[in-house]
Design an enzyme around this catalytic site. Sequence first.
Site, short mmCIF file in Angstrom:
data_model
loop_
_atom_site.label_atom_id
_atom_site.label_comp_id
_atom_site.label_asym_id
_atom_site.label_seq_id
_atom_site.Cartn_x
_atom_site.Cartn_y
_atom_site.Cartn_z
N SER A 32 -36.46 -79.62 22.95
CA SER A 32 -37.71 -79.27 22.87
C SER A 32 -38.67 -80.07 23.54
O SER A 32 -39.91 -79.87 23.67
CB SER A 32 -38.02 -79.49 21.26
OG SER A 32 -37.85 -80.75 20.88
N TYR A 98 -30.41 -72.19 15.34
CA TYR A 98 -29.26 -72.00 16.51
C TYR A 98 -28.95 -70.73 16.52
O TYR A 98 -28.40 -70.36 17.54
CB TYR A 98 -28.46 -73.22 16.91
CG TYR A 98 -28.82 -74.38 17.28
CD1 TYR A 98 -29.99 -74.92 16.86
CD2 TYR A 98 -28.20 -75.01 18.28
CE1 TYR A 98 -30.36 -76.42 17.51
CE2 TYR A 98 -28.47 -75.97 18.92
CZ TYR A 98 -29.61 -76.84 18.61
OH TYR A 98 -30.06 -78.16 19.13
N HIS A 112 -25.19 -82.54 20.78
CA HIS A 112 -26.43 -82.78 20.05
C HIS A 112 -26.23 -84.33 19.79
O HIS A 112 -25.08 -84.98 19.74
CB HIS A 112 -26.81 -82.04 18.80
CG HIS A 112 -28.12 -82.27 18.50
ND1 HIS A 112 -28.75 -83.29 17.68
CD2 HIS A 112 -29.24 -81.28 18.50
CE1 HIS A 112 -30.09 -82.97 17.57
NE2 HIS A 112 -30.52 -81.74 17.93
N ASP A 115 -28.75 -88.11 15.57
CA ASP A 115 -29.82 -87.99 14.73
C ASP A 115 -29.98 -87.11 13.90
O ASP A 115 -30.80 -87.09 12.79
CB ASP A 115 -31.18 -88.38 15.76
CG ASP A 115 -31.32 -87.21 16.61
OD1 ASP A 115 -30.21 -86.67 17.15
OD2 ASP A 115 -32.22 -86.52 16.87
N ASP A 227 -75.00 -80.65 0.57
CA ASP A 227 -74.28 -79.75 1.64
C ASP A 227 -75.50 -79.02 2.20
O ASP A 227 -75.70 -77.76 1.91
CB ASP A 227 -73.45 -79.02 1.32
CG ASP A 227 -72.73 -78.18 2.47
OD1 ASP A 227 -73.15 -78.51 3.69
OD2 ASP A 227 -71.79 -77.26 2.37
#
Length: 454
Positions: A32, A98, A112, A115, A227
């Site tokens: 990514s 995936y 991979h 992690d 407001d």
Amino acid sequence: MLCSEIDTAEDLETVLNRLKEVLNKTVYMCFSTDILHGGHISIIKKAARLGKLIVGVLSDKAVVSYRRYPLVPESERMKLFESISGVSRVVIQENLSYRENLLRYKPDFVVHGDDWVSGFQKPVRDEVVEVLASYGGKLVEFPYSKDSMYLKIQEQSRETLGMPDMRRKRLKRLLEIKPLVTAIEAHSGITGLIAENTTVYENGKAYQFDAMWVSSLCDSTAKGKPDIELVDMTSRLRTVDDIMEVTTKPIILDGDTGGLAEHFVYNVRTLERLGVSAVIIEDKTGLKKNSLFGTEVEQCQDDIDSFCAKIRAGRAARKTSDFMIIARIESLILEKGMDDALSRAFAYVSAGADGIMIHSRKKDPSEIFEFLKKFRETDKTTPVVLVPTSYNSVTEDELQKAGANIVIYANQLTRSGFPAMKNTAESILRNHRSLEADSMCMPIKDIISLIPEE
Ligand code: SPV
Ligand code: MG
């Protein structure tokens, strides 16, 4: 790599057979990242030793939901990986999952970093293991590099996202990437951090807010003021700057009525220069009151020609087409009817509004759905912004299917923070100590770590 030395015919044959084996294997990795560093190259090299490497580049849409807005778009990220030796093919991976690409390319190995063994990516990993097992593939994990230099590189790219030129154009870009953009109100640095960092992981998917809404109601409330455009632009810009200092997400400013056209043009330039992505101005005039009062208080709607002139002046003043001027229609709030709302919408778009916000304070969303249906019969492209505060049972999915492009959660952080603080204050008064309130409080350690230090 395959044998220590080749000094006999047998060694050569062993190596050739092993080479054939490797060349017939395929390996899959997904990235990514938009910044390549040594850590990435090293794992790519290791993966390429196992076979022909296919790199899946995670689509912009998926990256946005999972981490931060990509600095480099998916088409360019694909080119980046194509140029790396050892990568034999680059494909797009549409989702965090995936599954689709594994079933399509049936790689022998997925590579991979380790992690993802725990944490939010675990469901994605579990699915990879399951899909690989269905056809006899294998997962290969290498230790994840925690080199501080790589972390610094990532942090620098995050900072780039907060720069005005980068931030300003991102709302438009998000509207191109995502079918529905979500924004939550922020009125301070700390609420900005919540808007920036809050992520929910569910079944291997990640959800975040895309943008921030600097609400006039919440900005005024945070200052203990009504407001009614009493908190002036100088003060509102101070809030915007506080938020900008600690965040990177695009900002949509609630510009109230936009004030006099002669003043609005200056504010457009200031907001643009600061890196705000959009200003929403409402078609009211005179003393503005909050829309959620509806007809309970006296409110005056601007006439179409005068509001169109303000939009035109703002458009002419802006320097980039990245900055959006969005026109907010108060006809349904003021019970002027659907025809009035629609004719204003078309007039404001013709005057150059980059988007329309239609507001309603009904619990039932049917008038919003009717507006969207009729507006979209004529105008298929102009972004429509909704603020589903009153009609809050309707889902984002339903609003998107009906033709909405931006949904703003306009005041929920203020409304939830206030009772929490009040309960704590009452508990301390009641018990003459803070022990009983402690369970309602965030641990000191968490609040310290929430605020990043240089
Ligand atoms: C605000 O958040 O200030 C708005 C939205 O203008 S609303 O309060 O619903 O009018
Ligand atoms: Mg407002």
